[in-house]
Write a protein that holds these residues in place. Structure first.
Motif, PDB file in Angstrom:
ATOM      1  N   ALA A   1       0.914  -0.979  -0.074  1.00 16.29           N
ATOM      2  CA  ALA A   1       0.042  -0.035  -0.003  1.00 16.29           C
ATOM      3  C   ALA A   1       0.845   1.300   0.031  1.00 16.29           C
ATOM      4  O   ALA A   1       1.824   1.272   0.682  1.00 16.29           O
ATOM      5  CB  ALA A   1      -0.783  -0.105   1.158  1.00 16.29           C
ATOM      6  N   ASP A   2       0.372   2.168  -0.731  1.00 17.85           N
ATOM      7  CA  ASP A   2       1.139   3.586  -0.902  1.00 17.85           C
ATOM      8  C   ASP A   2       0.857   4.429   0.595  1.00 17.85           C
ATOM      9  O   ASP A   2      -0.167   4.226   1.183  1.00 17.85           O
ATOM     10  CB  ASP A   2       0.852   4.400  -2.029  1.00 17.85           C
ATOM     11  CG  ASP A   2      -0.406   4.709  -2.383  1.00 17.85           C
ATOM     12  OD1 ASP A   2      -1.198   4.951  -1.457  1.00 17.85           O
ATOM     13  OD2 ASP A   2      -1.089   4.758  -3.439  1.00 17.85           O
ATOM     14  N   PRO A   3       1.527   5.624   0.570  1.00 21.24           N
ATOM     15  CA  PRO A   3       1.094   6.272   1.948  1.00 21.24           C
ATOM     16  C   PRO A   3      -0.065   6.818   2.003  1.00 21.24           C
ATOM     17  O   PRO A   3      -0.915   6.962   3.191  1.00 21.24           O
ATOM     18  CB  PRO A   3       2.270   7.415   1.543  1.00 21.24           C
ATOM     19  CG  PRO A   3       3.324   6.851   0.720  1.00 21.24           C
ATOM     20  CD  PRO A   3       2.733   5.794  -0.083  1.00 21.24           C
ATOM     21  N   ILE A   4      -0.864   7.147   0.848  1.00 23.11           N
ATOM     22  CA  ILE A   4      -2.163   7.663   0.720  1.00 23.11           C
ATOM     23  C   ILE A   4      -3.078   6.500   1.315  1.00 23.11           C
ATOM     24  O   ILE A   4      -4.144   6.905   2.148  1.00 23.11           O
ATOM     25  CB  ILE A   4      -2.623   8.210  -0.581  1.00 23.11           C
ATOM     26  CG1 ILE A   4      -1.683   9.073  -1.121  1.00 23.11           C
ATOM     27  CG2 ILE A   4      -4.015   8.908  -0.506  1.00 23.11           C
ATOM     28  CD1 ILE A   4      -1.273  10.452  -0.415  1.00 23.11           C
ATOM     29  N   SER A   5      -2.924   5.448   0.811  1.00 26.67           N
ATOM     30  CA  SER A   5      -3.692   4.328   1.242  1.00 26.67           C
ATOM     31  C   SER A   5      -3.719   3.884   2.744  1.00 26.67           C
ATOM     32  O   SER A   5      -4.616   3.753   3.372  1.00 26.67           O
ATOM     33  CB  SER A   5      -3.386   3.180   0.444  1.00 26.67           C
ATOM     34  OG  SER A   5      -3.673   3.215  -1.064  1.00 26.67           O
ATOM     35  N   LYS A   6      -2.315   4.395   3.182  1.00 29.36           N
ATOM     36  CA  LYS A   6      -1.971   3.799   4.491  1.00 29.36           C
ATOM     37  C   LYS A   6      -2.677   4.923   5.515  1.00 29.36           C
ATOM     38  O   LYS A   6      -3.473   4.426   6.540  1.00 29.36           O
ATOM     39  CB  LYS A   6      -0.512   3.965   4.824  1.00 29.36           C
ATOM     40  CG  LYS A   6      -0.002   2.889   4.297  1.00 29.36           C
ATOM     41  CD  LYS A   6       1.562   2.927   4.535  1.00 29.36           C
ATOM     42  CE  LYS A   6       2.320   1.822   4.016  1.00 29.36           C
ATOM     43  NZ  LYS A   6       3.674   1.788   4.265  1.00 29.36           N
ATOM     44  N   MET A   7      -2.796   6.195   5.144  1.00 24.57           N
ATOM     45  CA  MET A   7      -3.338   7.124   5.669  1.00 24.57           C
ATOM     46  C   MET A   7      -5.046   6.863   5.699  1.00 24.57           C
ATOM     47  O   MET A   7      -5.514   7.050   6.754  1.00 24.57           O
ATOM     48  CB  MET A   7      -3.268   8.613   5.132  1.00 24.57           C
ATOM     49  CG  MET A   7      -4.048   9.691   6.155  1.00 24.57           C
ATOM     50  SD  MET A   7      -3.839  11.447   5.188  1.00 24.57           S
ATOM     51  CE  MET A   7      -5.045  11.030   3.851  1.00 24.57           C
ATOM     52  N   LYS A   8      -5.579   6.385   4.692  1.00 22.90           N
ATOM     53  CA  LYS A   8      -7.156   6.373   4.637  1.00 22.90           C
ATOM     54  C   LYS A   8      -7.536   5.211   5.664  1.00 22.90           C
ATOM     55  O   LYS A   8      -8.438   5.168   6.005  1.00 22.90           O
ATOM     56  CB  LYS A   8      -7.441   5.975   3.269  1.00 22.90           C
ATOM     57  CG  LYS A   8      -7.345   7.184   2.279  1.00 22.90           C
ATOM     58  CD  LYS A   8      -7.783   6.989   0.906  1.00 22.90           C
ATOM     59  CE  LYS A   8      -7.648   8.318   0.034  1.00 22.90           C
ATOM     60  NZ  LYS A   8      -7.953   7.756  -1.427  1.00 22.90           N
TER      61      LYS A   8
END
Length: 452
Positions: free
Chosen positions: A381-388
């Motif tokens: 998972a990319d950083p954006i997906s991790k944040m969501k």
């Protein structure tokens, strides 16, 4: 039955003059302001007066008056001057002297640039007092009215119409001037005065149009960058999937001013912005970042943008430039108005964990939805997906819930308790300095409350 009242005697004589120290209780805010200012390095301000002119009031007196005035709802220099006569607290701060309002106003305007270093010094003092824990911060913005009327503005469409009208009138006046001897001129008209008046207005309109065109060019450059990013992301997605992405292609921006683009003639650097009553007002967008644990403002700046999407990077830059002794910012909590993939990535790159939801959550969510656990996060998972994903976890929700109960009360108290709802100064630079002054006043009040 006789009365047992304490009899007031306003003609009481004192054998010795009363001490200023007897005027206020020990735990009064005015004493705290004087104590805090005495610990600041005011040498740059003091040196500006060195060896010049007659005796002047010391900067610590004028600063203390401004800090206490803004903290207690007195912003006008005239009201602050009057308070040095009427208020025991102001008399204590000014040591029973009475700086006139011109002195106070000139000092405020002259040293606005020096307030930012004092703001940082105050954060250092809060750290030494054990009142500041940086760690997690909440970022937010609110609109404050500019010292200008929204009705004293000129739109591009109206400017073009008015310019055409005035040019026609100038031509007619020139014709009348040429035939003044042959034709009767309307009673009371003085052609040179009428020509001069219209030429002055045409010059003002030309200046306003030039500023509108400059803003339109800046807006186009910003919209073009966003368009290029969206088009590139869409093309990359199509190349990866081998299919055309869903939805419409992004619309390219248009160059040039729009009919409703406008400039304010009183404060040209202020902007028309949507207000909380679903109307519009001439305003500035005031930004602040507060510590989640202390509600002290640790970063503040002014924006001319009506929305908050462009304010993450200035906030990150300012937070990163704070002294190392204050610690590091671990996480930034911001509402959906700040969300973009670029903003979330910028927080990650700065080493600050972002908690920025991609959209506003509905109120009164069903119980099952509120406590539902998200599915497992893919390893790649990319950083954006991790944040969501993080925002859907119980811990992530609990942390993000602290945003509105930390930053929103600060804005609410500044507006409705301190009474600051409109800037007194005009121009972006002056307004930035005044917002720093308001932030310092809030921090003094907050430090006083935490220290009691």
């Amino acid at each position: 039955m006789g009365s047992n009242f304490i009899s007031p005697n306003r003609h009481q004589q004192y054998l010795f003059p009363p001490s200023l120290q007897d005027w206020l209780p020990e735990d009064h805010l005015a004493r705290f302001v004087v104590d805090i200012v005495s610990q600041l390095n005011l040498r740059p301000l003091s040196e500006a007066y060195a060896g010049k002119g007659s005796k002047v009031y010391h900067p610590d007196v004028l600063l203390s008056l401004l800090f206490y005035g803004y903290a207690t709802g007195l912003f006008s220099s005239q009201k602050i001057e009057q308070a040095t006569y009427d208020s025991v607290a102001f008399r204590f701060i000014s040591a029973n002297t009475h700086p006139d309002h011109d002195t106070i106003a000139t000092f405020r305007k002259r040293f606005l640039d020096q307030l930012q270093p004092l703001f940082v010094q105050m954060l250092m003092l809060a750290r030494e007092m054990g009142l500041l824990i940086l760690g997690k911060v909440s970022l937010g913005g609110t609109k404050f009215k500019a010292n200008a009327s929204k009705h004293h503005a000129l739109s591009w469409g109206h400017a073009c119409e008015l310019e055409q009208q005035l040019q026609t009138e100038v031509q007619e006046l020139m014709r009348l001037a040429e035939k003044a001897d042959a034709e009767e001129i309307a009673g009371g008209m003085t052609i040179p005065e009428e020509l001069s008046r219209r030429q002055d207005r045409l010059a003002a309109i030309a200046s306003a149009k030039e500023k509108i065109e400059q803003r339109a060019a800046e807006r186009y450059a910003q919209e073009k960058r966003e368009y290029d990013e969206k088009a590139a992301a869409r093309a990359a997605k199509a190349k990866q999937s081998g299919k055309k992405p869903h939805g419409r292609d992004p619309k390219p921006p248009e160059q040039g001013p729009r009919k409703k683009d406008q400039v304010n003639l009183t404060d040209e650097e202020s902007r028309i912005m949507p207000s909380s009553d679903k109307g519009f007002e001439q305003a500035y967008n005031a930004q602040a970042a507060v510590g989640v644990d202390t509600m002290l403002i640790v970063e503040s700046h002014i924006s001319q943008a009506p929305n908050d999407k462009q304010e993450i990077n200035p906030a990150i830059s300012a937070l990163a430039s704070l002294p190392e002794e204050l610690g590091e910012v671990e996480a930034i909590l911001a509402d959906a108005g700040y969300y973009s993939d670029g903003n979330a990535s910028a927080c990650e790159e700065a080493g600050m964990e972002p908690f920025i939801p991609p959209r506003r959550e509905k109120h009164n969510q069903p119980l099952a939805e509120r406590f539902a656990k998200p599915g497992p996060l893919p390893a790649e998972a990319d950083p954006i997906s991790k944040m969501k994903h993080k925002l859907k976890t119980i811990d992530g929700r609990a942390l993000y819930a602290k945003r509105k109960c930390t930053i929103e009360p600060v804005f609410g108290i500044i507006k409705h308790v301190m009474g600051f709802r409109q800037f007194l100064l005009r121009g972006f630079k002056a307004v930035t300095g005044e917002w720093t002054l308001v932030s310092i006043a809030w921090n003094i009040k907050r430090m006083f409350a935490l220290n009691v």
